[in-house]
Design a protein around this motif. Sequence first.
Motif, PDB file in Angstrom:
ATOM      1  N   VAL A 334       0.854  -1.192   0.000  1.00 27.44           N
ATOM      2  CA  VAL A 334       0.000   0.000   0.000  1.00 27.44           C
ATOM      3  C   VAL A 334       0.891   1.243   0.000  1.00 27.44           C
ATOM      4  N   ASP A 336       1.163   5.652  -0.384  1.00 23.21           N
ATOM      5  CA  ASP A 336       0.488   6.937  -0.194  1.00 23.21           C
ATOM      6  C   ASP A 336       1.154   7.946  -1.110  1.00 23.21           C
ATOM      7  N   HIS A 435      -0.439  -3.971  -5.933  1.00 25.46           N
ATOM      8  CA  HIS A 435       0.066  -2.697  -5.424  1.00 25.46           C
ATOM      9  C   HIS A 435      -1.106  -1.714  -5.379  1.00 25.46           C
ATOM     10  N   VAL A 436      -1.426  -1.233  -4.188  1.00 25.91           N
ATOM     11  CA  VAL A 436      -2.538  -0.304  -4.004  1.00 25.91           C
ATOM     12  C   VAL A 436      -1.962   1.102  -3.864  1.00 25.91           C
ATOM     13  N   HIS A 448      -5.152   4.344   4.617  1.00 23.09           N
ATOM     14  CA  HIS A 448      -3.982   3.483   4.418  1.00 23.09           C
ATOM     15  C   HIS A 448      -3.883   2.431   5.525  1.00 23.09           C
ATOM     16  N   LEU A 451      -6.891   0.030   5.607  1.00 27.99           N
ATOM     17  CA  LEU A 451      -6.789  -0.984   4.563  1.00 27.99           C
ATOM     18  C   LEU A 451      -5.775  -2.061   4.952  1.00 27.99           C
ATOM     19  N   LEU A 452      -4.624  -1.625   5.473  1.00 26.10           N
ATOM     20  CA  LEU A 452      -3.622  -2.608   5.905  1.00 26.10           C
ATOM     21  C   LEU A 452      -4.169  -3.513   6.999  1.00 26.10           C
TER      22      LEU A 452
END
Length: 456
Positions: A334, A336, A435-436, A448, A451-452
């Motif tokens: 993930v 940012d 890959h987000v 972030h 989601l993790l």
Amino acid sequence: MHIHILGICGTFMGGIAAIAKQAGHKVTGCDANVYPPMSTQLEAMGIELTQGFGAEQVDLNPDVYVIGNVVTRGKPLMEEILNRGLPYISGPQWLAENVLRDKWVLAVAGTHGKTTTSSMLAWILEDAGLAPGFLIGGIPENFGVSARLPGAPALDPASVSPFFVIEADEYDTAFFDKRSKFVHYRPRTAILNNLEFDHADIFADLAAIETQFHHLVRTIPGNGRIVSNGREANLDRVLARGCWTPAERFGVDAGWQLGALHEDGGFDVLLNGEQQGTVRWALMGEHNRLNAIAAIAAARHAGVAVKNAIDALSRFANVKRRMEVKGVAGGVTVYDDFAHHPTAIATTLEGLRRKVGDARILAVLEPRSNTMKLGTMKDALPGSLALADKVFCSAAGLNWNPGEALQVMGAKAQTFSDFDALLGAIAAEAKPGDHVLVMSNGGFGGIHQKLLDKLA
């Protein structure tokens, strides 16, 4: 002096707070909807924050109120300041009068890449022992803070460095000063990185922005230096309106050029066709390579040898929220990123695609900037997201329908008005090896880490 900063958690005003604190001033401030990294940086410095813009804050009795451009008429505190005739000043003007006067200012302007390029330039000067001050709209990982006063240079520790690097934003100064921030800075060295239409809430069209850029050009002295992106016809048009300063161009056949790209991500730097060295680093994308040669050129004007600048960039650690890996869970990485303009979205995806090859990219977008909220760039969104395998877009807070704008992408794109539904859909789609890429210029509800946690 006690200064009270209205809008203190913006990246620029937070930098003002840090610099004022270092200079020995008492600093307090207020804001709404605060989020990291600026809120945590201010807390670490012991700066007292007040939530909101309540009129009762006049009881703090500061010597001056420093007004951020987030502040509008109608805010209770601002109305009380005006009604009582209390002293106030804009952030850029306070900085110009209290910090930048008598400094060799190196300003980085442009629609995209200001934060990264400013960070590169500050790091090159730091690595050369010049101890520059800086104010950057993000947190460079080489420094861990977004702003500081100039320090004592290694070559002359008894003095204070004359150099100050600043991210030169074209956004307006304050509700009472509609000029671009950068006209206050009076740089000796200026990077003009690129120029596109943006800030539709402030500027009517591209020509209005070009006029502000030309106002900046008019302030640069004859013994200064302009480093301009030669690939940008809009910048050429700005300089053609009048330029009284020697100008170097980058990204074209004459001037500073990108040479061979190496398999490890490194690249050669050329000046007028002659190789100067090779930058060895892990940053992604041609936009970052262009940022790098602009920073090298600007640093040379400040006295840093090109080979030393190239070597310094091998130790450049990027900026928080610029392709920052937030974590890996369930085999899913993930990221940012601050991208919010279609051009920045496209270049960010291009860099990630080059890095991950055929692996799936799930692009997650929050159209949060004022320009995006107005829908000015909505027709450019599908093209900017083309390199993603799946697109998840937040529709919260918009007065237009992103689902309609992304309809041409078919099943590849989904939009959500509800945050939890958006989060659940991303988690359900993500698979090991994916890959987000989360793109927003705000906090995005802490998506972030949430989601993790779900992926874990």
